[in-house]
Scaffold this active site. Sequence first.
Site, short mmCIF file in Angstrom:
data_model
loop_
_atom_site.label_atom_id
_atom_site.label_comp_id
_atom_site.label_asym_id
_atom_site.label_seq_id
_atom_site.Cartn_x
_atom_site.Cartn_y
_atom_site.Cartn_z
N ASN A 358 -102.73 -27.29 -0.76
CA ASN A 358 -104.01 -27.50 -1.44
C ASN A 358 -103.86 -28.57 -2.52
OD1 ASN A 358 -106.25 -26.34 -3.68
ND2 ASN A 358 -106.86 -26.27 -1.54
N GLY A 401 -105.66 -23.68 -5.26
CA GLY A 401 -104.85 -24.71 -5.90
C GLY A 401 -105.70 -25.76 -6.59
N ARG A 403 -107.04 -28.57 -5.61
CA ARG A 403 -108.27 -28.99 -4.94
C ARG A 403 -109.36 -27.93 -5.10
NH1 ARG A 403 -111.50 -29.32 -0.33
NH2 ARG A 403 -112.18 -31.44 0.13
N CYS A 404 -108.98 -26.67 -4.95
CA CYS A 404 -109.96 -25.59 -5.12
C CYS A 404 -110.57 -25.60 -6.52
CB CYS A 404 -109.30 -24.23 -4.90
SG CYS A 404 -108.78 -23.90 -3.21
N MET A 405 -109.81 -25.99 -7.52
CA MET A 405 -110.26 -25.90 -8.91
C MET A 405 -111.10 -27.08 -9.36
SD MET A 405 -107.13 -24.17 -11.04
CE MET A 405 -106.04 -25.58 -10.84
#
Length: 414
Positions: A358, A401, A403-405
């Site tokens: 990620n 991770g 990218r998710c945040m």
Amino acid sequence: MNTLEKPIHNNSEIGTLRSVLLHRPGGELENLTPDTMAELLFDDVPYLREARREHDAFANVLRTRGAEVLYLDQLAIEALADNEVRKAFTGEMIEGSGIEGLRTRARVASHLADMTTHDMVWKVMQGIRKDELPGGDDEFQLVRLATDRTLPFHLAPMPNLYFTRDPAAAIGDGLTINHMRFPARQRESLFMRYIVSHHPRFAKSGVKVWYDREQPYAVEGGDELVLSDRVMAIGMSQRTSPQAVEMIARELFDRSTFDTVIGVEIPDSRAFMHLDTVFTMVGPNSFSIHPEVRAGSNAMKLYVMKKRGEHGDMAISEESDLTKVLCDTLGLDGVQLIECGAGDPIAAAREQWNDGSNTLAIAPNVVVTYDRNTVTNRALRESGIEVIEVPSGELSRGRGGPRCMSMPLVRDDV
């Protein structure tokens, strides 16, 4: 590019990041308990003080590399400056909470109405516990989410908010405002709906909405990857339905420059909850990938949708060779697939669980990753990628991770 003139412009996964939306974790994490975390989609209970320290370090990395960092709470507060807009927002939040009793709804609405807009936004994020409301306990009830178990809240907390990637996704000069799969997250996309509709930065800028949260099919931003100004990849996963992928593709073909959408079917499991947990773009011809989805029973299945004629019509072909599909659709001579855990099955399984795949690209061949994924980070560096590590002891407990945040709003064109 002046972000005030064009607040959303995102034609790639790897263009230099200029503006990004984050959410700094707050009291919603402290309303998690071992008894409630499963319903709220957590596998562990993070320590808020350290989670904030780690998140601040992440935000500072983005700033030092030239990105404007915007925060979800501040944009929401500014979007809700008008009293009628604020009242409509709280009404929709209460409606989405599952409160059935009319008196309880009224008490919750009154409780929120007595707060400043700042405090109201944070309270909606953090949740309203059963023992908070003034007055009696008549018509008392508990919030009921995905299971038959109940939670001790009138408004459940939203601990997943720091994963800003999922409720909305910027694509080209527009965005999808997403219908989230699970009840624990379904209210989250209301924030972006009101920001786009009422915040002065967005409301009169012509931002296109490719998909709205009122649509019937689930889609989440972790499954939406902008590979170029013509090509999207959208995962069909635990949290995104094939019907939503087709609807987004038709809308993009009808009203944007995009002419290709690659539907990527991945296993329907929590371990592979979104496409970006197993596959991300890190450079012009480089991608991170979890080896388990390259071959065997968990191999990704690919459905290439191509624009044909007008009004969103398309041709669809089923493919199995990821390298060939990427080369053909992106006009590349070859691709580099960098395996999570450097392909070692033990390291790959461990580091994929901690979001080793990620990655957040902040420029071509420059990525932000969690520091705990040492084997994957080394493999990325050996493949010519600059890796900027951020601390992850507490943030990673939420199973997402870098990218998710982050929700990129503006990137340079590549």
